[in-house]
Design a protein around this motif. Sequence first.
Motif, mmCIF file in Angstrom:
data_model
loop_
_atom_site.group_PDB
_atom_site.id
_atom_site.type_symbol
_atom_site.label_atom_id
_atom_site.label_comp_id
_atom_site.label_asym_id
_atom_site.label_seq_id
_atom_site.Cartn_x
_atom_site.Cartn_y
_atom_site.Cartn_z
ATOM 1 N N GLY A 20 69.527 66.004 70.739
ATOM 2 C CA GLY A 20 69.840 66.075 69.323
ATOM 3 C C GLY A 20 71.272 66.503 69.078
ATOM 4 N N PRO A 21 71.729 66.435 67.830
ATOM 5 C CA PRO A 21 73.127 66.736 67.499
ATOM 6 C C PRO A 21 73.406 68.233 67.510
ATOM 7 C CG PRO A 21 71.890 66.268 65.518
ATOM 8 C CD PRO A 21 70.946 66.015 66.663
ATOM 9 N N TYR A 22 74.679 68.566 67.452
ATOM 10 C CA TYR A 22 75.098 69.955 67.348
ATOM 11 C C TYR A 22 74.615 70.554 66.039
ATOM 12 C CZ TYR A 22 78.479 70.172 71.194
ATOM 13 O OH TYR A 22 79.083 70.205 72.410
ATOM 14 N N GLY A 23 74.445 71.860 66.054
ATOM 15 C CA GLY A 23 74.209 72.600 64.835
ATOM 16 C C GLY A 23 75.483 73.330 64.451
ATOM 17 N N GLU A 24 75.403 74.643 64.335
ATOM 18 C CA GLU A 24 76.557 75.443 63.935
ATOM 19 C C GLU A 24 77.599 75.497 65.051
ATOM 20 O OE1 GLU A 24 77.577 79.991 62.441
ATOM 21 O OE2 GLU A 24 75.683 79.529 63.435
ATOM 22 N N GLU A 25 78.864 75.353 64.695
ATOM 23 C CA GLU A 25 79.980 75.502 65.624
ATOM 24 C C GLU A 25 80.919 76.580 65.097
ATOM 25 O OE1 GLU A 25 80.292 70.906 67.276
ATOM 26 O OE2 GLU A 25 82.010 71.874 66.330
ATOM 27 N N LYS A 26 81.346 77.460 65.980
ATOM 28 C CA LYS A 26 82.294 78.503 65.594
ATOM 29 C C LYS A 26 83.127 78.905 66.807
ATOM 30 C CE LYS A 26 78.847 82.157 66.316
ATOM 31 N NZ LYS A 26 78.171 83.342 65.728
ATOM 32 N N TYR A 27 84.225 79.595 66.548
ATOM 33 C CA TYR A 27 85.087 80.088 67.620
ATOM 34 C C TYR A 27 85.046 81.612 67.641
ATOM 35 C CZ TYR A 27 87.047 75.494 68.507
ATOM 36 O OH TYR A 27 87.201 74.172 68.859
ATOM 37 N N GLU A 28 84.881 82.169 68.838
ATOM 38 C CA GLU A 28 84.825 83.609 69.021
ATOM 39 C C GLU A 28 85.922 84.035 69.998
ATOM 40 O OE1 GLU A 28 83.004 85.602 67.425
ATOM 41 O OE2 GLU A 28 81.170 84.587 66.769
ATOM 42 N N ILE A 29 86.385 85.262 69.843
ATOM 43 C CA ILE A 29 87.463 85.786 70.682
ATOM 44 C C ILE A 29 86.898 86.695 71.768
ATOM 45 C CG2 ILE A 29 89.464 87.345 70.709
ATOM 46 C CD1 ILE A 29 90.246 86.281 67.999
ATOM 47 N N THR A 30 87.380 86.507 72.993
ATOM 48 C CA THR A 30 87.041 87.378 74.114
ATOM 49 C C THR A 30 88.228 87.375 75.068
ATOM 50 O OG1 THR A 30 85.380 87.839 75.826
ATOM 51 C CG2 THR A 30 85.907 85.531 75.415
ATOM 52 N N PHE A 31 88.002 87.822 76.304
ATOM 53 C CA PHE A 31 89.062 87.722 77.308
ATOM 54 C C PHE A 31 88.451 87.323 78.641
ATOM 55 C CE2 PHE A 31 87.692 92.141 77.479
ATOM 56 C CZ PHE A 31 87.631 92.415 78.837
ATOM 57 N N CYS A 32 89.274 86.695 79.476
ATOM 58 C CA CYS A 32 88.811 86.132 80.745
ATOM 59 C C CYS A 32 88.709 87.223 81.812
ATOM 60 C CB CYS A 32 89.773 85.045 81.200
ATOM 61 S SG CYS A 32 89.296 84.244 82.759
#
Length: 747
Positions: free
Chosen positions: A39-51
């Motif tokens: 099925g298709p994507y639902g909610e998309e968002k960008y979150e900040i973290t570190f590697c």
Amino acid sequence: MDRRKFLKYGGATIAGLTLGNYFGDKLFAKHINKNGWEGPYGEEKYEITFCTQCPAGCGMNVKVSDGFPTTATGNSSCPIAQGKLCPKGVAAPYLMYDPDRWVAPVIRENPFSSPWQKVSWEKALATFADALKKLQDSGREKKLMWLMSDEHSSFTLLVRKFMRAFGSPNLFTIKNDRDPAAKKSNALMFNASTYPIYDIENASLILSFGTPFLENWGSPTFQHRAYSRLRDPSSGLRGQFIHVEPRFSPTAIKADIWLANKPGTEGYVALGIAYVLVKERMYNSKFISKHCRDFGDFRDLILKNVSPQKIEEISGIPYVQIRKVAHMFARAKNPLAIAERRPFSNGLFASCASLSLNLLVGSVNQKGGLLTDNQTLLREFWEDELLATQEHTSLEDNLTSLDDLAEVIASNPEKRPAVVVISDSRCLSGIHGKSSFLKAIREVPLVVSLSPYKDDSSYSANLVLPDHTFLEKWQDRFVFGNTMNNAYTCSKPLAKPLLNTMDKADTIIRVASLLGGRIQKTMQQKNHQDAIRSTAKRFFDSGRASSGKIFGEKNLPDNFEDFFLTLVKNGGWYEQSSARPTPRANVNQLYSFATGELFSKELWKGPQKADEQKGYPYTLYPFDVLSLSSIGNQNQPLLQEIVTQLVDGAWTVWCEINPKTAEKERLRNGESAILESPLGKLEVKVCHYEGIPEDAIGLFIGNESLDGGRWARKGAIAPADLLPFKSDEGEKYPLSIVTKVKLTKIG
């Protein structure tokens, strides 16, 4: 997931103990086709973290689709990443979908004869706590040993508190990210307590003595960006780059001038350049008279003991080339000499000689030069935190490697631990003595791994208490790199835990609760989030936070609650390192080490070598690569695929051999062979490469695993174990030395 799909994908796992391909396939299908098979994507968002793939701590923006992290880009507000990531950072989100992740705690009676079995967290934690309780009841607290990587974080502070409260001094932090010789030479010359910082992006000429600064050194993202600025003609003058190294490495390829020296002789090349600067009076006399003492003695030692013929004989580089480089270095506006690399015998000598070049031309604590002191307020805070949790000592004061530790464990039953905890597998990556250590702890009654993955940490383990991946938990890190900025990075979970795992910090807190008493009182934090919050509050309350800024913010919040919320939201806080006035370096003291008594007796003989043995005609040249070095989990297909662009060595442990040497040995490109040193044998893929000397064999150190996942290269011995390690006089850290090897065709 329905039962049919679970059985389909679980069939490729270890009896359902590891994740398998299901989630990875699902994510890839959606990523390629947004109307994919689920099925298709639902909610998309960008979150900040570190590697967390290496110690650099680059900030990341992670795309989260339907609650699942998919792709990562650099956080433009992070002063380290500045919007970019290296391949390790790009691949990092897929660690969550590693098909060889443990799905739950597992236990086995014998590491080498019993199968793994899933258990509940209650039973797993009770097993760990009961073993520790028995040590307490019998007064054998020192029988607990803990191994972890040198991670500057709240988790490290928790482990130190736990070990102190338990009563065991045997906490081993494995430092495998930078050359310790650079720190020691910085202390000898400038009385500085930290590693030096190199202002690469503002230099006009970089002279590198084997430093892989465009490969796996420091922050690869920062170094590549700094290099691009060095080469940017819009600044008015395109900077120059000179590299000294036996191998035509990815760093050497980028150089204007490549000087191919004999292995281990980088320090002598630097000494030859110093000789030219002194003899032809091309040094900065004004700077030296102001900032150096006993220069006359140093000058006399150089002119008396160094000759062009000797330097050329030892290094293999024609003196005319050394003289040319010396002239270029002296005439550059902002010259910078660097000599950090994989710890090597005489590395301290090489680092001291390199630093002396910066001193001779006055490129110390100047723009585009060497910054001697990184002792900032952030570092002071971290050192205070370490003191508050007490320093720990080793089983033996003279231990220098995992090999030494293995010998103590195997040879002395009285000092053999009863419980060993391995926090992660990065503390075992590319480290000499890993194989012997993991085999030595076979006799230990309980070995506990806290790694999320099937890797070397579980090779000798009886119990695995799998951690979350970094995207599923709270985390923080104090970053003290070779960049111009120190940082305190912090992030919250970006996704709910995919499996029945537990944050390893929470695991420690839970075990402390089960033990009760003094240990429970010491571990006052409720969970990892609470521990990180407490660290951040101590930092804020200390007043040191006012010396920097939160990523992307102009003003610092004036109360802790707003500070912490903004810190987590934006991914971190940073301060810029500032140069202080140049100390009066004791040049005579430095070169009494490099050119005085040792020079005439030992150092002039060349780099330390292994005992000569017949039948080993080639010099082994170890090297690291960007994509797989300094990481704990080699089970990453993207990184395996791009591990090298110089030869066809992907998915293998490979060695590089000059085509002329290969013809003499009748070894075809791509075939398998046995690489052997006096210490052991290793099956490798033969790769023809004209960039390796005819009398040398190049070997990548890092892509090895005794018990890794399906994509990791497994073997009975690690490449690093082919190298004999010795310590230079007065030093504690292990150094690889010039080693002879032979290469034998299979069949």
